[in-house]
Design a protein around this motif. Structure first.
Motif, mmCIF file in Angstrom:
data_model
loop_
_atom_site.group_PDB
_atom_site.id
_atom_site.type_symbol
_atom_site.label_atom_id
_atom_site.label_comp_id
_atom_site.label_asym_id
_atom_site.label_seq_id
_atom_site.Cartn_x
_atom_site.Cartn_y
_atom_site.Cartn_z
ATOM 1 N N ILE A 526 0.926 -1.266 -0.206
ATOM 2 C CA ILE A 526 -0.066 0.027 0.040
ATOM 3 C C ILE A 526 1.074 1.430 0.043
ATOM 4 C CG2 ILE A 526 -1.767 1.214 1.056
ATOM 5 C CD1 ILE A 526 -2.331 -1.562 2.799
ATOM 6 N N LEU A 527 0.712 2.118 -0.927
ATOM 7 C CA LEU A 527 1.275 3.574 -1.086
ATOM 8 C C LEU A 527 -0.001 4.593 -0.805
ATOM 9 C CD1 LEU A 527 2.892 2.057 -3.706
ATOM 10 C CD2 LEU A 527 4.157 4.048 -3.153
ATOM 11 N N ASN A 528 0.291 5.230 0.096
ATOM 12 C CA ASN A 528 -0.650 6.338 0.503
ATOM 13 C C ASN A 528 0.144 7.707 0.257
ATOM 14 O OD1 ASN A 528 -2.639 8.143 1.433
ATOM 15 N ND2 ASN A 528 -3.040 6.785 3.159
ATOM 16 N N ARG A 529 -0.351 8.583 -0.705
ATOM 17 C CA ARG A 529 0.232 9.825 -0.665
ATOM 18 C C ARG A 529 -0.641 10.806 -0.849
ATOM 19 N NH1 ARG A 529 3.868 6.947 -0.173
ATOM 20 N NH2 ARG A 529 5.444 6.345 -1.037
ATOM 21 N N PRO A 530 -0.180 11.943 -0.638
ATOM 22 C CA PRO A 530 -1.252 13.191 -0.802
ATOM 23 C C PRO A 530 -2.040 12.855 -2.290
ATOM 24 C CG PRO A 530 0.561 14.171 0.026
ATOM 25 C CD PRO A 530 1.089 12.726 -0.291
ATOM 26 N N ARG A 531 -3.530 13.040 -2.199
ATOM 27 C CA ARG A 531 -4.289 13.088 -3.107
ATOM 28 C C ARG A 531 -4.299 11.482 -3.959
ATOM 29 N NH1 ARG A 531 -3.440 18.222 -6.977
ATOM 30 N NH2 ARG A 531 -4.101 19.633 -5.392
ATOM 31 N N ASN A 532 -3.230 10.770 -3.851
ATOM 32 C CA ASN A 532 -3.032 9.469 -4.546
ATOM 33 C C ASN A 532 -3.002 8.352 -3.547
ATOM 34 O OD1 ASN A 532 -2.328 10.454 -7.418
ATOM 35 N ND2 ASN A 532 -1.067 11.596 -6.604
ATOM 36 N N TYR A 533 -3.800 7.223 -3.815
ATOM 37 C CA TYR A 533 -3.752 6.121 -3.034
ATOM 38 C C TYR A 533 -3.487 4.840 -3.942
ATOM 39 C CZ TYR A 533 -5.321 2.530 0.203
ATOM 40 O OH TYR A 533 -5.440 1.337 0.683
ATOM 41 N N LEU A 534 -2.551 4.150 -3.750
ATOM 42 C CA LEU A 534 -2.300 3.208 -4.517
ATOM 43 C C LEU A 534 -2.127 1.831 -3.720
ATOM 44 C CD1 LEU A 534 -1.930 2.194 -7.416
ATOM 45 C CD2 LEU A 534 0.716 2.521 -7.128
ATOM 46 N N GLU A 535 -3.041 0.627 -4.040
ATOM 47 C CA GLU A 535 -2.847 -0.787 -3.452
ATOM 48 C C GLU A 535 -2.548 -1.730 -4.587
ATOM 49 O OE1 GLU A 535 -5.895 -1.044 -0.332
ATOM 50 O OE2 GLU A 535 -5.934 -3.273 -1.255
ATOM 51 N N LEU A 536 -1.348 -2.417 -4.388
ATOM 52 C CA LEU A 536 -1.147 -3.476 -5.236
ATOM 53 C C LEU A 536 -0.997 -4.869 -4.513
ATOM 54 C CD1 LEU A 536 2.256 -1.710 -6.682
ATOM 55 C CD2 LEU A 536 0.191 -2.212 -8.265
ATOM 56 N N SER A 537 -1.724 -5.675 -5.164
ATOM 57 C CA SER A 537 -1.831 -7.170 -4.513
ATOM 58 C C SER A 537 -1.669 -8.095 -5.593
ATOM 59 C CB SER A 537 -3.185 -7.424 -3.926
ATOM 60 O OG SER A 537 -4.060 -6.299 -3.359
ATOM 61 N N ALA A 538 -0.820 -9.220 -5.085
ATOM 62 C CA ALA A 538 -0.716 -10.521 -6.013
ATOM 63 C C ALA A 538 -1.143 -11.641 -5.100
ATOM 64 C CB ALA A 538 0.415 -10.503 -6.435
ATOM 65 N N GLY A 539 -1.557 -12.448 -5.658
ATOM 66 C CA GLY A 539 -1.802 -13.850 -4.706
ATOM 67 C C GLY A 539 -2.175 -14.891 -5.771
ATOM 68 N N MET A 540 -2.536 -16.041 -4.948
ATOM 69 C CA MET A 540 -3.128 -17.436 -5.512
ATOM 70 C C MET A 540 -3.829 -17.751 -4.479
ATOM 71 S SD MET A 540 -0.606 -20.419 -4.640
ATOM 72 C CE MET A 540 -1.981 -21.114 -4.918
ATOM 73 N N SER A 541 -5.134 -18.404 -5.159
ATOM 74 C CA SER A 541 -6.031 -19.109 -4.215
ATOM 75 C C SER A 541 -6.302 -20.477 -4.875
ATOM 76 C CB SER A 541 -7.096 -18.443 -3.995
ATOM 77 O OG SER A 541 -7.859 -18.179 -5.321
ATOM 78 N N SER A 542 -6.622 -21.513 -4.270
ATOM 79 C CA SER A 542 -7.057 -22.498 -4.716
ATOM 80 C C SER A 542 -8.219 -23.474 -4.036
ATOM 81 C CB SER A 542 -5.873 -23.828 -4.695
ATOM 82 O OG SER A 542 -6.149 -24.750 -5.017
ATOM 83 N N ARG A 543 -9.308 -23.351 -4.796
ATOM 84 C CA ARG A 543 -10.698 -23.759 -4.041
ATOM 85 C C ARG A 543 -11.002 -25.229 -4.491
ATOM 86 N NH1 ARG A 543 -13.816 -20.295 -6.379
ATOM 87 N NH2 ARG A 543 -13.688 -18.499 -4.634
ATOM 88 N N ASN A 544 -10.992 -26.087 -3.885
ATOM 89 C CA ASN A 544 -11.007 -27.417 -4.361
ATOM 90 C C ASN A 544 -12.541 -27.935 -3.641
ATOM 91 O OD1 ASN A 544 -10.207 -30.102 -4.758
ATOM 92 N ND2 ASN A 544 -8.075 -29.243 -4.446
ATOM 93 N N GLN A 545 -13.249 -28.156 -4.491
ATOM 94 C CA GLN A 545 -14.900 -28.757 -3.909
ATOM 95 C C GLN A 545 -14.901 -30.372 -4.455
ATOM 96 O OE1 GLN A 545 -16.397 -24.971 -4.797
ATOM 97 N NE2 GLN A 545 -18.201 -25.610 -3.420
ATOM 98 N N HIS A 546 -15.706 -31.050 -3.520
ATOM 99 C CA HIS A 546 -16.122 -32.288 -3.884
ATOM 100 C C HIS A 546 -17.319 -32.422 -3.566
ATOM 101 C CE1 HIS A 546 -12.135 -34.657 -3.201
ATOM 102 N NE2 HIS A 546 -11.846 -33.464 -3.657
ATOM 103 N N LEU A 547 -18.157 -32.958 -4.516
ATOM 104 C CA LEU A 547 -19.425 -33.154 -4.237
ATOM 105 C C LEU A 547 -19.821 -34.696 -4.653
ATOM 106 C CD1 LEU A 547 -22.597 -32.262 -4.092
ATOM 107 C CD2 LEU A 547 -22.565 -31.840 -6.323
ATOM 108 N N LYS A 548 -20.558 -35.235 -3.748
ATOM 109 C CA LYS A 548 -20.688 -36.822 -4.036
ATOM 110 C C LYS A 548 -22.371 -36.843 -3.525
ATOM 111 C CE LYS A 548 -19.946 -41.184 -2.189
ATOM 112 N NZ LYS A 548 -19.927 -41.885 -0.636
#
Lengths: 909, 232
Positions: A526-548
């Protein structure tokens, strides 16, 4: 002897002695000396101020100071003629000064040696001089200590000892406001939390603290501005939140307090509540218990403790993830308050605690257990009318729902130094839900039973590092596991037509096993500057679903037979998401621009019946927002988003699942993206203090592709599967207007809203049916303050629904109300609320009336309050509504809670 | 004549009634008159929702121009531009001479040696620090007549606090402020007092009338406090 007339107390004594003793010369001498020192005089000092050309100079300050001191004993200003006059009231040596803009000041010594001195004249000839002023700036400080974002107020200065509870003290502090219901705000902003010694035991439910904590134990109150739950993100993550921190007196750090509320009524209605709070040197405890059968949700009071994230802006990867539920016996609910139709028997015990074992570690533990038993009774008619098939079904439902939930949460905050911290949160939830229904379906009697035992755990670890004053980095890892095994039984076989080869079947069972494994990792800068606000994110997610899932037919000998085929699911879906997100905000004068962009690389792996399919779409989600605040009264918001969301796992299921006694449904079976665009614009003019105010908004959701249904509907069952269609539109507009009528002490409000939903579906092998569903709501309210203690409020609202599926059907409903509130004093009030519901499409018994009376009396303020309630005064025992949809209409009759009278006492200890 | 002929004094002004609000304020001093202009640094008509959907209201009356106090030793009356709920008033009142009581205490503010004075004005007791080193007759708001610039003001109950921040020369055109004082209904101080007295009731009425029906509401009473409490 004018001098002696003006004499002070010591002077009077001298006067007395002078008259009585002429002989005591020595004493007289000493007294005369004192007289001069302490002497009071009345010597006139005057003069004229002129410029070098002998012109009078008016408006010049003339000051008299003691010769050896800085203070001023007298002053005046020269008049139009340049003349000034002062009176010297004490004997002594002085400096006479004049000060005026544009002239050099001069000092002259003046001496008054005896009270009888003659008038003194001092004229001045002023020397012009340019008033030199180099710009001077000073940083002043308020007496109340303001340190960056913390305002610390020592309560001693402001209290007078009559305060009983914490809020009484807060009410007296400058800048803090406590409203009648106990909500606290600081400089107009509602406070987020009230901490005690930095500990947050109640989250948003701080009133429990401020309304019950003994005032005497409070030492200091701190106002924390720009409050952030994570102190390292303060002033980095945008926040205009305010919180309070109470510091306790050294010898009062352990204390026990709380309140209780007990009530009982006719028809065996009851309600009991207790709040017990204990503070110790290094730990804090809070116990809450509640039991009632008045239709009140027992967990409502601790909702903010269980889900604090909902109330904070903090979002973390994996928020909201849970396994799907397919089953559960549900009934439609009427558009009334829960306490009017919900028969319950709820109990709840919760425990919350905070430990501070060391300076760098804080532990929070929270848990609750609740059990509830709800019952509903309804009778409904459903008319299906999609030619060539038409039928009418009737249902008489008696439903009981049993719920047991246990919940535990552990929170550890570890400070790793000035700029680093680690948060761990673990949540565990175990639930047991059992539904039992007796149903008379047309002429067939059925018994239904559904049960699910849920197990949920959530482990999250967040590391925060503050990099500079305005920069921070945060890394979150999370793991969630959720399982929901479901079982559903019905003791009748209604589906002979669907399974024509089956004989001797007398029941059916649906078994589902559904679980979710979620893992996510996300880093944000997160960078917070006067007048400017910037948020950079990077990530990964894994969603595993089983249905029987399996559908079983129960034969009359008790054996079960697996249906298989289309009525079975063996599905594993793994959706991986590698993403980056950019959030940017730019503020300029009266404009604010928000631009977000998210990039997702999805991988959807579907494993079903031994085959695996893989899709790897790349998706871009742009979002733009614009806010314009041209002036205080007007604001304008517009936003746009384009999204392509992947089909969720449940919609990818290939096999049918029985979701109620007569409905089977399955998903689209293939992975797809569903692109769509979302528009919103809103306009706000004026506020409550303006004579006229207006709110208008408009939204448009266009789905390029969407999931609809292809259904086979029969009187005894329906079978539907999802299909992918294109072009769905949903839009709406609403306008609210309020006009204040000063002379009548009244206001008029108008409400208009319109929604339209356009999509297509297929029923019974039809062509695509184009559906057009509109609803138009219009109404008005008139509110008036009849006298200073009596208010009255009347209003009405019509809802007109139009469903067009080739043929058009129209329904018009109306609801109206009339409220009277009488409040002769701050300690006593009565409110009477009356409602009327009218359903235009019902031919008879189409109007329903309700009245509720509520009184409140504060017997001892802050200690004892009594409530008296008369609920459902006309003893209206049922309520029938009428709704239309694209296949016909539905009319349901609900059983309601009977009339009862209720008395409740709130007591603080 | 020099372009920068007038003095401008900036104060930090705090009004601590029910809410602590900081105002931007400027005192302009010319040869003939003074103008004291004060306004919110942020606009403050707010409606916020608490977790139980209870609405909370705060109001501060202001507009883009703000409140202006005009004072001239040469005129019998002083004028105040006051922003009301629905309209702008110009309050005309008789120029009174404040009977300042001088105290022996001195203190230094910045580089200026200051003297203490106090007075009772419109129902409040004010404590003031002024410096004869800046020979200005005027002060913030209506607190005029000391032999030097007012550097600090505090009333006994801490409702009004002003702290000297900066003094400078300015060539700012004051005509817009003077014409702002000529627009608006002229009322007497007695009429003003009556409007202020009714303001609380009026606001509570509006508030009640704007509540949505679903909200359970009761108002226990009105707390009202004005900067000026007595008008005789």
């Amino acid at each position: 002897m004018t001098v002696l007339n003006k004499i002070n107390l010591s002077g009077s004594l001298i006067d007395f002695l002078l008259m009585r003793s002429h002989l005591r010369n020595s004493l007289l001498l000493i007294l005369a000396f004192l007289f001069i020192i302490e002497g009071v005089a009345q010597v006139k000092l005057s003069g004229t101020l002129t410029d070098p050309d002998s012109n009078p100079t008016p408006g010049i300050a003339v000051l008299l100071r003691p010769r050896d001191k800085d203070n001023v004993v007298a002053y005046t200003y020269s008049n139009e003629d340049g003349y000034y006059e002062l009176t010297i009231t004490r004997v002594g040596e002085y400096l006479l000064t004049h000060q005026g803009m544009g002239f050099k000041s001069q000092n002259r010594p003046i001496a008054v040696s005896s009270p009888t001195d003659k008038p003194i004249q001092q004229d001045f000839t002023l020397t012009p001089k340019v008033f030199e002023l180099s710009e001077v700036e000073i940083n002043a400080e308020l007496p109340i200590l303001i340190k960056e974002d913390t305002i610390s107020i020592n309560t001693k200065v402001f209290v007078d000892g009559t305060e009983e509870v914490a809020e009484d003290i807060l009410r007296k502090l400058p800048g803090i406001e406590v409203s009648n219901d106990g909500s606290i705000s600081v400089q107009g902003k509602p406070v987020e939390k009230v901490l005690v010694e930095g500990d947050d035991l109640f989250e948003k439910g701080y009133k429990l603290l401020t309304k019950n904590l003994n005032a005497g134990v409070i030492d200091k109150v701190e106002i924390l501005e720009h409050f952030s739950d994570n102190p390292l993100l303060k002033n980095i993550q945008e926040s205009d939140k305010v919180a309070l921190n109470l510091t306790l007196k050294e010898d009062q750090k352990s204390t026990l307090f709380g309140n209780t509320s007990l009530g009982a009524g006719t028809e065996e209605f009851y309600e009991a509540k207790i709040n017990l709070i204990s503070f110790q040197e290094k730990s804090k405890y809070y116990l809450f218990a509640n039991a009632n059968n008045r239709g009140i949700d027992a967990t409502g009071d601790i909702y903010q403790l269980v889900y604090p994230d909902i109330f904070t802006a903090a979002t973390f990867v994996g928020d909201g993830e849970s396994a799907d539920r397919y089953l559960g016996i549900t009934m439609p609910t009427p558009n009334l308050k829960q306490s009017q139709y919900k028969f319950n028997d709820a109990e709840l015990v919760s425990f919350n605690s905070i430990f501070n074992p060391g300076k760098k570690i804080k532990l929070k533990a929270m848990g609750y257990f609740t059990s509830d038993e709800n019952s509903y009774l309804s009778e409904s008619i459903y008319q299906f009318d999609v030619p060539p098939i038409t039928f009418t079904n009737t249902e008489l439902y008696e439903l009981r729902k049993y719920t047991q939930v246990g919940y535990a949460k552990l929170d550890a905050l570890i400070t790793l130094g000035k700029d680093q911290r680690l948060d761990y949160i673990g949540r565990f939830n175990k639930g047991d839900f059992r539904d039992r229904a007796s149903l008379l379906f047309n002429a067939t009697a059925l018994q239904e039973e559904a049960s699910v035992e849920t197990k949920f755990t959530d482990q999250r670890m967040t590391y925060t590092r503050r990099i500079a004053d305005k920069d921070a980095f945060q890394l979150t890892g999370r793991y969630i596991y959720d399982e929901k095994p479901e079982r559903y039984d019905v003791n009748t076989f209604l589906y002979q037509e669907l399974f024509p080869d089956q004989t001797n079947i007398e029941g059916i069972q649906q078994n589902n096993f559904n679980k979710l494994n979620f893992a996510g990792l996300e880093g944000t800068y997160i960078l917070n500057r006067p007048r400017n606000y910037l948020e950079l994110s990077a990530g990964m997610s894994s969603r595993n679903q089983h249905l029987k899932s399996d559908l079983l037919l129960r034969e009359n000998n008790g054996d079960f037979q697996l249906v298989g085929g289309d009525f079975t699911n063996r599905l594993k879906i793994q959706l991986d998401d590698f993403y980056t997100k950019v959030r940017y905000k730019y503020s300029f004068r009266k404009f604010q621009l928000k631009a977000d962009l998210a990039l997702h690389q999805y991988t959807n792996i579907k494993e079903e019946a031994g085959t695996e399919s893989k899709d790897t779409p790349f998706v871009l989600v742009p979002r733009l927002g614009f806010i314009w605040l041209p002036n205080k009264k007007l604001n304008f918001i517009a936003s746009y988003k384009y999204d392509s969301s992947p089909i969720v796992a449940r919609d990818q299921r290939p096999g049918f699942i029985l979701t109620s006694y007569r409905h089977f449904g399955r998903g689209y079976a293939t992975f797809e993206l569903l692109p769509g665009s979302y528009w919103f614009t809103g306009l706000n003019y004026g506020g409550w203090a303006d004579a006229f105010s207006l709110n208008a908004s408009f939204f448009l959701n266009s789905n390029k592709e969407y999931l609809s249904t292809n259904s086979l509907v029969d009187s005894n069952y329906s079978l539907s599967e999802q299909i992918l269609l294109d072009g769905k539109q949903f839009f709406g507009a609403s306008v609210n207007m309020n006009q204040y009528l000063k002379n009548l002490s009244s206001s008029i409000r108008l409400k208009l809203s319109y929604n339209k939903n356009e999509y297509e579906n297929i029923i019974n092998n039809s062509d695509l049916r184009s559906l057009n569903i509109e609803s138009f709501t219009y109404g008005g309210e008139f509110k008036s303050i009849l006298t200073s203690s009596l208010d009255f409020n009347i209003g009405t609202e019509w809802v007109r629904s139009v469903v067009n599926s080739g043929t058009e059907s129209v329904n018009l409903d109306n609801s109206s109300f009339l409220d009277l509130i009488w409040q002769p004093s701050g300690n006593f009030n009565i409110s009477l609320k009356n409602e009327r519901y009218y359903f235009g499409s019902l031919s008879s018994d189409n109007s329903f009336y309700f009245s509720d009376l509520e009184t409140r009396y504060k017997v001892i303020p802050n200690k004892l309050t009594l409530h008296f309630l008369a609920s459902n005064i006309w003893d209206t025992d049922s309520f029938r509504n009428y709704t239309i949809n694209e296949t016909g209409f539905n009319s349901t009759n609900f059983r309601l809670l009977p009339r009862y009278f209720f008395l409740k006492a709130d007591y603080r200890f | 004549m020099s372009q920068e002929q007038n003095l401008k004094i900036d104060y930090d002004l705090y009004i601590t009634g029910f809410s602590l609000s900081k105002k931007s304020s400027e005192l302009f001093v010319t040869d003939d008159f003074s103008l004291f202009i004060w306004n919110d640094t942020i606009s403050k008509v707010e409606e916020t929702e608490t977790e139980e959907n209870l609405l909370k209201f705060t109001i501060e009356l202001s507009d883009s121009i703000g409140t202006i106090n005009y004072y001239s030793k040469k005129e019998d009356s002083i004028f105040t531009r006051s922003v009301g709920l629905d309209e702008v008033h110009v309050v005309k009142e008789k120029r009174t001479v404040i009977a300042w009581e001088l105290h022996p205490e001195t203190k230094t503010i910045g580089k200026f040696t200051c003297n203490k004075a106090s007075c009772t004005f419109r129902g409040r007791t004010y404590e003031v620090w002024y410096t004869p080193e800046i020979p200005v007759f005027y002060g913030p708001w209506k607190l005029h007549g000391l032999p030097g610039l007012v550097m600090e003001v505090k009333d006994k109950e801490d409702m009004l606090q002003a702290y000297f921040k900066k003094i400078s020369r300015t060539d700012k055109d004051l005509v817009p402020y003077l014409s702002a004082l000529q627009t608006g209904k002229i009322i007497s101080i007695e009429e003003y007092a009556e409007i202020q007295r009714k303001l609380g009731d009026e606001l509570v009425k509006k508030m009640k009338l704007s509540f949505p029906r679903e909200l359970n509401m009761s108002i226990d009473g009105i707390k009202q406090d004005q900067l000026e409490r007595e008008f005789n």
